[in-house]
Scaffold this motif. Sequence first.
Motif, mmCIF file in Angstrom:
data_model
loop_
_atom_site.group_PDB
_atom_site.id
_atom_site.type_symbol
_atom_site.label_atom_id
_atom_site.label_comp_id
_atom_site.label_asym_id
_atom_site.label_seq_id
_atom_site.Cartn_x
_atom_site.Cartn_y
_atom_site.Cartn_z
ATOM 1 N N THR A 154 0.841 -1.198 0.000
ATOM 2 C CA THR A 154 0.000 0.000 0.000
ATOM 3 C C THR A 154 0.875 1.246 0.000
ATOM 4 O O THR A 154 2.099 1.172 0.183
ATOM 5 C CB THR A 154 -0.911 0.016 1.236
ATOM 6 N N ALA A 155 0.240 2.395 -0.189
ATOM 7 C CA ALA A 155 0.993 3.654 -0.144
ATOM 8 C C ALA A 155 1.647 3.841 1.222
ATOM 9 O O ALA A 155 2.784 4.332 1.323
ATOM 10 C CB ALA A 155 0.057 4.819 -0.458
ATOM 11 N N ASP A 156 0.962 3.433 2.281
ATOM 12 C CA ASP A 156 1.514 3.586 3.632
ATOM 13 C C ASP A 156 2.685 2.642 3.882
ATOM 14 O O ASP A 156 3.715 3.052 4.431
ATOM 15 C CB ASP A 156 0.422 3.331 4.674
ATOM 16 N N ALA A 187 11.376 13.520 0.237
ATOM 17 C CA ALA A 187 10.439 13.924 -0.811
ATOM 18 C C ALA A 187 9.783 12.700 -1.454
ATOM 19 O O ALA A 187 8.573 12.690 -1.713
ATOM 20 C CB ALA A 187 11.160 14.755 -1.866
ATOM 21 N N LEU A 188 10.581 11.656 -1.700
ATOM 22 C CA LEU A 188 10.039 10.419 -2.286
ATOM 23 C C LEU A 188 9.056 9.761 -1.332
ATOM 24 O O LEU A 188 7.992 9.285 -1.743
ATOM 25 C CB LEU A 188 11.186 9.464 -2.621
ATOM 26 N N MET A 189 9.381 9.757 -0.055
ATOM 27 C CA MET A 189 8.502 9.158 0.952
ATOM 28 C C MET A 189 7.167 9.890 1.012
ATOM 29 O O MET A 189 6.097 9.269 1.051
ATOM 30 C CB MET A 189 9.190 9.178 2.314
ATOM 31 N N LEU A 190 7.214 11.219 1.005
ATOM 32 C CA LEU A 190 5.978 12.002 1.075
ATOM 33 C C LEU A 190 5.124 11.802 -0.171
ATOM 34 O O LEU A 190 3.890 11.711 -0.090
ATOM 35 C CB LEU A 190 6.317 13.486 1.250
ATOM 36 N N GLN A 191 5.765 11.720 -1.331
ATOM 37 C CA GLN A 191 5.023 11.460 -2.555
ATOM 38 C C GLN A 191 4.346 10.095 -2.498
ATOM 39 O O GLN A 191 3.180 9.950 -2.877
ATOM 40 C CB GLN A 191 5.961 11.515 -3.767
ATOM 41 N N ALA A 195 0.211 9.109 -2.355
ATOM 42 C CA ALA A 195 -0.253 8.572 -3.639
ATOM 43 C C ALA A 195 -1.557 7.808 -3.468
ATOM 44 O O ALA A 195 -1.871 7.305 -2.387
ATOM 45 C CB ALA A 195 0.823 7.674 -4.246
ATOM 46 N N VAL A 196 -2.313 7.717 -4.552
ATOM 47 C CA VAL A 196 -3.601 7.017 -4.562
ATOM 48 C C VAL A 196 -3.433 5.689 -5.292
ATOM 49 O O VAL A 196 -2.871 5.653 -6.398
ATOM 50 C CB VAL A 196 -4.682 7.878 -5.254
ATOM 51 N N ALA A 253 2.230 -3.191 -8.140
ATOM 52 C CA ALA A 253 1.244 -2.297 -7.535
ATOM 53 C C ALA A 253 1.357 -0.935 -8.202
ATOM 54 O O ALA A 253 2.466 -0.410 -8.361
ATOM 55 C CB ALA A 253 1.483 -2.178 -6.035
ATOM 56 N N TYR A 254 0.216 -0.373 -8.586
ATOM 57 C CA TYR A 254 0.186 0.894 -9.341
ATOM 58 C C TYR A 254 -0.408 2.003 -8.473
ATOM 59 O O TYR A 254 -1.429 1.800 -7.794
ATOM 60 C CB TYR A 254 -0.637 0.731 -10.617
ATOM 61 N N PHE A 255 0.226 3.170 -8.526
ATOM 62 C CA PHE A 255 -0.199 4.316 -7.746
ATOM 63 C C PHE A 255 -0.192 5.581 -8.628
ATOM 64 O O PHE A 255 0.618 5.673 -9.556
ATOM 65 C CB PHE A 255 0.706 4.552 -6.538
#
Length: 261
Positions: A154-156, A187-191, A195-196, A253-255
């Motif tokens: 997941t994004a998390d 920055a990568l982590m926050l993106q 993400a959805v 997995a796609y975001f």
Amino acid sequence: MQEEKKGLSWLRLILLQIVIGCTLIGIFAYAFRIGVDQVRIVPKDPNNRDMFDGVPMRMNVTYPGIGTIAIEDPKELIAWKASFSRLLSAGKQSNRANASRLLLTGSIAYLDQEDVPFQIGTSGFRFGTESIHSLEISAEVRKLQSMLIDKTLTADTVGAAIENVNHQVFRLQNGLLTTLSSSDRVALMLQMRSAVRLIDFSHFEFTAEQPSAHFVVQLSDEGTNRKHWLHVDRYDNAYFVVFDLLDETNHKAYFKLSDAS
């Protein structure tokens, strides 16, 4: 006089029989009372087929190096329990160790019995103490593992893996790995965290092109001595595609980035 002695002997014999009878009745009554009053509780064996009779309350799934997620939706839990039961019924018992490169572990927590652990890889499935492995169910096992990988990436969880100081994060460019700077890593982590998740990605054609940026997260996985790489591809600053090289199901997995139009 002789008749009195004879009558007395009969009386003694009758009294003796009464005493013996009462004694036997008392013994049997005592034994019978112990059998009724004593209640013995036989605990359920969570490793037999009765383990599917319980009411599932939660299922935990652990992806090595990534983390653990919890599934608590009642309908989803029943579906997973049915899938596990179907696998155990269709597969052949196996005592050999699971040779899969990527092993997902977890447990199902029940309302009325002990938690039952499980383990799934592409080469087999283990639930409680029962292990199965056969060619007849290999496709079903791979499908189930791919579904669980999809649940855990997941994004998390991916964002947490990027943030985790125990992991190393690199940029892969022209075949060379370069350690990501602290600011770029944040920055990568926050993106990633914002993400959805994309469910329907069949109409996207960007994966045929080279990613605009390719990141590699070297997971600190204590369960294996081999290097465990999680790849994060970014396309046109709009999409992320995440995949694991150890994953033999080749699941991705796609975001979509939250600030992408």
